[in-house]
Each structure stands twice: as structure tokens, then as C-alpha cells.
Motif scaffolding. Structure first.
Motif, PDB file in Angstrom:
ATOM      1  N   GLY A  35       0.771  -1.267   0.010  1.00 50.81           N
ATOM      2  CA  GLY A  35      -0.091  -0.310   0.047  1.00 50.81           C
ATOM      3  C   GLY A  35       0.738   1.081  -0.162  1.00 50.81           C
ATOM      4  O   GLY A  35       2.072   1.309  -0.036  1.00 50.81           O
ATOM      5  N   PHE A  37       0.866   5.277   1.820  1.00 49.61           N
ATOM      6  CA  PHE A  37       0.421   6.218   2.873  1.00 49.61           C
ATOM      7  C   PHE A  37       1.276   7.457   2.371  1.00 49.61           C
ATOM      8  O   PHE A  37       2.081   7.554   1.447  1.00 49.61           O
ATOM      9  N   GLU A  46      -0.667   9.500   6.978  1.00 51.91           N
ATOM     10  CA  GLU A  46      -1.986   8.868   6.951  1.00 51.91           C
ATOM     11  C   GLU A  46      -2.167   7.922   5.839  1.00 51.91           C
ATOM     12  O   GLU A  46      -1.222   7.932   4.739  1.00 51.91           O
ATOM     13  N   PHE A  47      -3.102   7.133   5.919  1.00 54.44           N
ATOM     14  CA  PHE A  47      -3.301   5.760   4.735  1.00 54.44           C
ATOM     15  C   PHE A  47      -3.697   6.421   3.507  1.00 54.44           C
ATOM     16  O   PHE A  47      -4.756   7.347   3.458  1.00 54.44           O
ATOM     17  N   ALA A  50      -4.405   0.524  -0.460  1.00 51.28           N
ATOM     18  CA  ALA A  50      -3.820  -0.581  -0.313  1.00 51.28           C
ATOM     19  C   ALA A  50      -4.241  -1.809  -1.148  1.00 51.28           C
ATOM     20  O   ALA A  50      -5.445  -1.486  -1.762  1.00 51.28           O
ATOM     21  N   ALA A  61      -8.486   5.712   0.641  1.00 51.45           N
ATOM     22  CA  ALA A  61      -9.118   6.558   1.615  1.00 51.45           C
ATOM     23  C   ALA A  61     -10.035   7.541   0.822  1.00 51.45           C
ATOM     24  O   ALA A  61     -10.056   7.572  -0.179  1.00 51.45           O
ATOM     25  N   ARG A 106      -3.185  -1.523   6.539  1.00 50.05           N
ATOM     26  CA  ARG A 106      -3.766  -0.123   6.512  1.00 50.05           C
ATOM     27  C   ARG A 106      -3.939   0.412   7.779  1.00 50.05           C
ATOM     28  O   ARG A 106      -3.982   1.646   7.765  1.00 50.05           O
ATOM     29  N   GLY A 108      -1.270   0.796   9.690  1.00 52.94           N
ATOM     30  CA  GLY A 108      -0.045   1.184   9.761  1.00 52.94           C
ATOM     31  C   GLY A 108       0.784   0.580  10.824  1.00 52.94           C
ATOM     32  O   GLY A 108       1.776   1.077  11.354  1.00 52.94           O
ATOM     33  N   ASN A 111       4.527  -2.381   9.686  1.00 51.91           N
ATOM     34  CA  ASN A 111       4.610  -2.474   8.181  1.00 51.91           C
ATOM     35  C   ASN A 111       6.271  -2.386   7.911  1.00 51.91           C
ATOM     36  O   ASN A 111       6.936  -1.674   8.651  1.00 51.91           O
ATOM     37  N   TRP A 113       8.653  -0.194   5.394  1.00 52.43           N
ATOM     38  CA  TRP A 113       8.300   1.297   4.952  1.00 52.43           C
ATOM     39  C   TRP A 113       9.453   1.297   3.993  1.00 52.43           C
ATOM     40  O   TRP A 113      10.567   1.083   4.198  1.00 52.43           O
TER      41      TRP A 113
END
Length: 123
Positions: A35, A37, A46-47, A50, A61, A106, A108, A111, A113
Motif C-alpha cells: 500500500g 501512505f 495517513e493511509f 492498499a 482513503a 491499513r 499502519g 509495516n 516502509w
């Protein structure tokens, strides 16, 4: 070493489009949810979107629904974010994420990154 490397960020005018890419290396993430962010200056991460490991389900979102599309190519270990009708409020650093569980991704939580890629939308 596990790495998620984003690319495609740029400066674009409002109404324009960009496509972000995220390539995974160091291990295979083909069976991981992936996904995106984002984090704008002075705001929390923020998301955005995904996609499940098989690509059968995608989540967005509310702020990007109908404008952004997430997709993946497991053969290339890559996830994409097509961003259309960009707005100045989409300006942020965009981060790629991977997680074995879609719900945790989703949220967070836990994860993997990437380092992030800057998207700037001018008005």
C-alpha cells in the motif's frame, strides 16, 4: 537487506497526473499486501491506498477515491499508485508499505516502509 524503493514523485500542476512505483528487494513480497501512505508537512502519516497480495481487493482513503488507482505486478515485485486529478492538498511525501496482513497494513502497524518520494501539486 529488505528494501522498498519508491520513485515517480515530482512537481505537477493541479489537475495533472503522476504514477508512483515501489520496487521491493531483499525478499519476495509477492504474498504480502502492499500500500501507500502519505505525510504532509506538519501532519501525521495517513493511509492512502492498499491492495491485497492477489490484487483481488483494493482499499482507498475517502479523499482519493475515484482519483487514485493502486495496482501491482508480483512478477516485478512492484506496486503502483496512479494519481489523477491531483489537488494541492495531495502534496506530501508518499511512502510505500508492505505487510503480511492487509488489515494491519491499513492500520499502519508492523509495516515494512520505503524511504518516501515527494509529490508536490501546485495550484
Amino acid at each position: 537487506q529488505v528494501q522498498l524503493v519508491e520513485s515517480g514523485g515530482d512537481l505537477v500542476q493541479a489537475g495533472g497526473s503522476l504514477r508512483l512505483s515501489c520496487v521491493a528487494s531483499g525478499r519476495t513480497f509477492s504474498n504480502y499486501a502492499k500500500g501507500w501512505f502519505r505525510q504532509a508537512p506538519g501532519k501525521e502519516r495517513e493511509f492512502v491506498a492498499a491492495i491485497t497480495w492477489g490484487g483481488d481487493s483494493a482499499y482507498y482513503a475517502e479523499s482519493v477515491k475515484g482519483r487514485f488507482t493502486i495496482s501491482r505486478d508480483n512478477a516485478k515485485n512492484t506496486v503502483y499508485l496512479q494519481m489523477d486529478s491531483l489537488k494541492p492538498e495531495d502534496t506530501a511525501v508518499y511512502y510505500c508499505a508492505a505487510n503480511a496482513l492487509s488489515a494491519r497494513l491499513r492500520a499502519g502497524t508492523g509495516n515494512y516502509w520505503g524511504q518516501g518520494t515527494q509529490v508536490t501539486v501546485s495550484s
